[in-house]
Design an enzyme around this catalytic site. Structure first.
Site, PDB file in Angstrom:
ATOM      1  N   ALA A 150      50.634  71.406  40.846  1.00  0.00           N
ATOM      2  CA  ALA A 150      50.591  69.946  40.970  1.00  0.00           C
ATOM      3  C   ALA A 150      52.026  69.474  41.158  1.00  0.00           C
ATOM      4  O   ALA A 150      52.969  70.166  40.777  1.00  0.00           O
ATOM      5  CB  ALA A 150      49.995  69.352  39.705  1.00  0.00           C
ATOM      6  N   GLU A 188      52.650  76.481  33.662  1.00  0.00           N
ATOM      7  CA  GLU A 188      52.769  75.154  33.025  1.00  0.00           C
ATOM      8  C   GLU A 188      53.491  75.232  31.682  1.00  0.00           C
ATOM      9  O   GLU A 188      54.170  74.293  31.279  1.00  0.00           O
ATOM     10  CB  GLU A 188      51.375  74.531  32.829  1.00  0.00           C
ATOM     11  N   GLY A 195      48.370  74.293  39.358  1.00  0.00           N
ATOM     12  CA  GLY A 195      47.250  73.688  40.085  1.00  0.00           C
ATOM     13  C   GLY A 195      46.918  74.448  41.368  1.00  0.00           C
ATOM     14  O   GLY A 195      45.781  74.436  41.831  1.00  0.00           O
ATOM     15  N   GLU A 236      44.763  77.212  40.310  1.00  0.00           N
ATOM     16  CA  GLU A 236      43.474  76.616  39.931  1.00  0.00           C
ATOM     17  C   GLU A 236      42.664  76.211  41.162  1.00  0.00           C
ATOM     18  O   GLU A 236      41.441  76.355  41.190  1.00  0.00           O
ATOM     19  CB  GLU A 236      43.721  75.419  38.998  1.00  0.00           C
TER      20      GLU A 236
HETATM   21  C1  HXC Z   1      57.087  69.416  42.942  1.00  0.00           C
HETATM   22  C2  HXC Z   1      57.977  71.370  43.754  1.00  0.00           C
HETATM   23  C3  HXC Z   1      57.034  72.142  43.033  1.00  0.00           C
HETATM   24  C4  HXC Z   1      56.069  71.429  42.248  1.00  0.00           C
HETATM   25  C5  HXC Z   1      58.337  73.485  44.102  1.00  0.00           C
HETATM   26  N1  HXC Z   1      58.767  72.246  44.392  1.00  0.00           N
HETATM   27  N2  HXC Z   1      57.290  73.439  43.268  1.00  0.00           N
HETATM   28  N3  HXC Z   1      58.008  70.023  43.705  1.00  0.00           N
HETATM   29  N4  HXC Z   1      56.118  70.079  42.233  1.00  0.00           N
HETATM   30  N5  HXC Z   1      55.101  72.047  41.569  1.00  0.00           N
HETATM   31  C6  HXC Z   1      59.891  71.866  45.259  1.00  0.00           C
HETATM   32  C7  HXC Z   1      61.241  72.090  44.590  1.00  0.00           C
HETATM   33  O1  HXC Z   1      61.566  70.998  43.774  1.00  0.00           O
HETATM   34  C8  HXC Z   1      62.143  72.197  45.812  1.00  0.00           C
HETATM   35  O2  HXC Z   1      62.388  70.907  46.312  1.00  0.00           O
HETATM   36  C9  HXC Z   1      61.269  72.904  46.832  1.00  0.00           C
HETATM   37  O3  HXC Z   1      59.915  72.716  46.399  1.00  0.00           O
HETATM   38  C10 HXC Z   1      61.538  74.403  46.880  1.00  0.00           C
HETATM   39  O4  HXC Z   1      61.431  74.923  45.583  1.00  0.00           O
HETATM   40  P1  HXC Z   1      62.566  75.862  44.912  1.00  0.00           P
HETATM   41  O5  HXC Z   1      62.370  75.773  43.452  1.00  0.00           O
HETATM   42  O6  HXC Z   1      63.907  75.518  45.444  1.00  0.00           O
HETATM   43  O7  HXC Z   1      62.114  77.292  45.478  1.00  0.00           O
HETATM   44  P2  HXC Z   1      62.312  78.714  44.798  1.00  0.00           P
HETATM   45  O8  HXC Z   1      63.683  78.830  44.207  1.00  0.00           O
HETATM   46  O9  HXC Z   1      61.894  79.696  45.839  1.00  0.00           O
HETATM   47  O10 HXC Z   1      61.287  78.765  43.577  1.00  0.00           O
HETATM   48  C11 HXC Z   1      59.900  78.746  43.859  1.00  0.00           C
HETATM   49  C12 HXC Z   1      59.100  78.442  42.539  1.00  0.00           C
HETATM   50  C13 HXC Z   1      59.647  77.161  41.906  1.00  0.00           C
HETATM   51  C14 HXC Z   1      59.244  79.634  41.586  1.00  0.00           C
HETATM   52  C15 HXC Z   1      57.642  78.310  42.937  1.00  0.00           C
HETATM   53  O11 HXC Z   1      59.719  76.129  42.906  1.00  0.00           O
HETATM   54  C16 HXC Z   1      58.817  76.649  40.748  1.00  0.00           C
HETATM   55  O12 HXC Z   1      58.906  77.191  39.637  1.00  0.00           O
HETATM   56  N6  HXC Z   1      58.010  75.607  40.993  1.00  0.00           N
HETATM   57  C17 HXC Z   1      57.222  74.991  39.971  1.00  0.00           C
HETATM   58  C18 HXC Z   1      56.002  75.811  39.646  1.00  0.00           C
HETATM   59  C19 HXC Z   1      55.171  75.179  38.531  1.00  0.00           C
HETATM   60  O13 HXC Z   1      55.695  74.948  37.428  1.00  0.00           O
HETATM   61  N7  HXC Z   1      53.905  74.852  38.816  1.00  0.00           N
HETATM   62  C20 HXC Z   1      53.038  74.212  37.879  1.00  0.00           C
HETATM   63  C21 HXC Z   1      53.120  72.725  37.995  1.00  0.00           C
HETATM   64  S1  HXC Z   1      52.171  71.886  36.775  1.00  0.00           S
HETATM   65  P3  HXC Z   1      63.901  70.382  46.612  1.00  0.00           P
HETATM   66  O14 HXC Z   1      63.714  68.939  46.967  1.00  0.00           O
HETATM   67  O15 HXC Z   1      64.698  70.639  45.403  1.00  0.00           O
HETATM   68  O16 HXC Z   1      64.308  71.245  47.792  1.00  0.00           O
HETATM   69  C22 HXC Z   1      50.583  72.037  37.311  1.00  0.00           C
HETATM   70  C23 HXC Z   1      49.536  71.421  36.427  1.00  0.00           C
HETATM   71  C24 HXC Z   1      48.211  71.405  37.079  1.00  0.00           C
HETATM   72  O17 HXC Z   1      50.295  72.587  38.308  1.00  0.00           O
HETATM   73  C25 HXC Z   1      47.296  70.474  36.373  1.00  0.00           C
HETATM   74  C26 HXC Z   1      46.086  70.119  37.216  1.00  0.00           C
HETATM   75  C27 HXC Z   1      46.285  69.215  38.331  1.00  0.00           C
END
Ligand code: HXC
Length: 258
Positions: free
Chosen positions: A66, A132, A109, A112
């Protein structure tokens, strides 16, 4: 509806294709993206030329979760008012089979959403996870439930409690995905599987999906009863007559979807 976060392809050979298209943020699922996915699935469900659906992202990401930036400042009441899970429920009730073609990240998400699909074709670079816990929350769209049912308690606990990503091969061994294929053909392989599903009797296909999903919410007895009723129901379709007559006459069936 005009789509800005997804690309929707005109159905070919009975398969409708939806591509999540926010590559700059690894296909993070903001509310608009989810609204559009639900709308596109609804259109495909209503379109009698579509018999199976493929949902995919790109080589680098199916979806990295998400959209965190959209949730950072929200409080409980705000999150409840958004009622985003109503959209996820609509995806769950899509009648036609959905195949997720996953390459790269399928996190939070994103994982999921892939699990909400009926089958997963993974590229050999796919990574699944529920990270998460690393940002102070927990799975909210079925991660603790569908992942546990797919891979069992031990691995689901580890994935959700440590945030560790699992590889495509580990996901295959654990029963999370159907197959692992080379990255350069992950979409084509998913499409081929979808075309195979789309070549079967359409009403039977939908009733199979419904009955398999019923096993998650029913007792064995209730599920068997449900299955039996769907089975009997198919004997009032033209396709049952056509399928069985074609077998006897040693020819290919010509499905009508009636
Ligand atoms: C918003 C995101 C994002 C996310 C990545 N980006 N994941 N933006 N929400 N979930 C954005 C980053 O901010 C960045 O933008 C660009 O995408 C590239 O990401 P990087 O981090 O620079 O890439 P990398 O170093 O290759 O790392 C990849 C990654 C990391 C390991 C996937 O991006 C990451 O940990 N993302 C978050 C994963 C996460 O926590 N997901 C769960 C979310 S909560 P900029 O602008 O800086 O270039 C969830 C709850 C669900 O899903 C509930 C139900 C709906």
């Amino acid at each position: 509806m005009e789509y800005t976060c997804i690309l929707v392809t005109k159905p070919i050979d009975g398969v409708g294709v939806i591509q999540i298209n926010r590559p700059a943020v690894l296909n993070a699922l903001n509310l608009q993206t989810m609204t559009e996915i639900v709308a596109a699935l609804g259109e495909f469900d209503a379109d009698t030329t579509v018999r199976c659906i493929v949902l995919y992202g790109n080589e680098k990401a199916f979806a990295a979760g998400a959209d965190i930036k959209e949730m950072t400042g929200a409080d409980t009441v705000e999150m409840m008012k958004r009622d985003q899970f109503a959209k996820w429920e609509k995806i769950r009730t899509t009648k036609k089979p959905i195949i997720a073609a996953v390459s790269g990240f399928a996190l939070g998400g994103g994982c999921e959403l892939a699990m909400l699909c009926d089958m997963i074709v993974a590229s050999d670079t796919a990574k699944f996870g529920q990270p998460e816990i690393n940002i102070g929350v927990m799975p909210g769209a079925g991660g603790t439930q569908r992942l546990t049912r797919a891979v069992g308690k031990a691995l689901a606990m580890e994935i959700a409690l440590t945030g560790r990503m699992i590889s495509a091969q580990e996901a295959l061994s654990a029963g999370l995905v159907n197959r692992v294929v080379p990255t350069n053909v992950f979409f084509e392989e998913a499409l081929a599987l979808a075309k195979e599903v789309a070549s079967k009797a359409p009403i039977a296909t939908m009733l199979v999906k419904e009955a398999v999903l019923k096993s998650f919410s029913s007792t064995l007895e209730g599920g068997l009863e449900f299955e039996r009723k769907n089975f009997y129901m198919l004997f009032s379709t033209e396709d049952q007559k056509e399928g069985m007559e074609a077998f006897v006459e040693k020819r290919k069936p010509n499905w009508k979807g009636r």
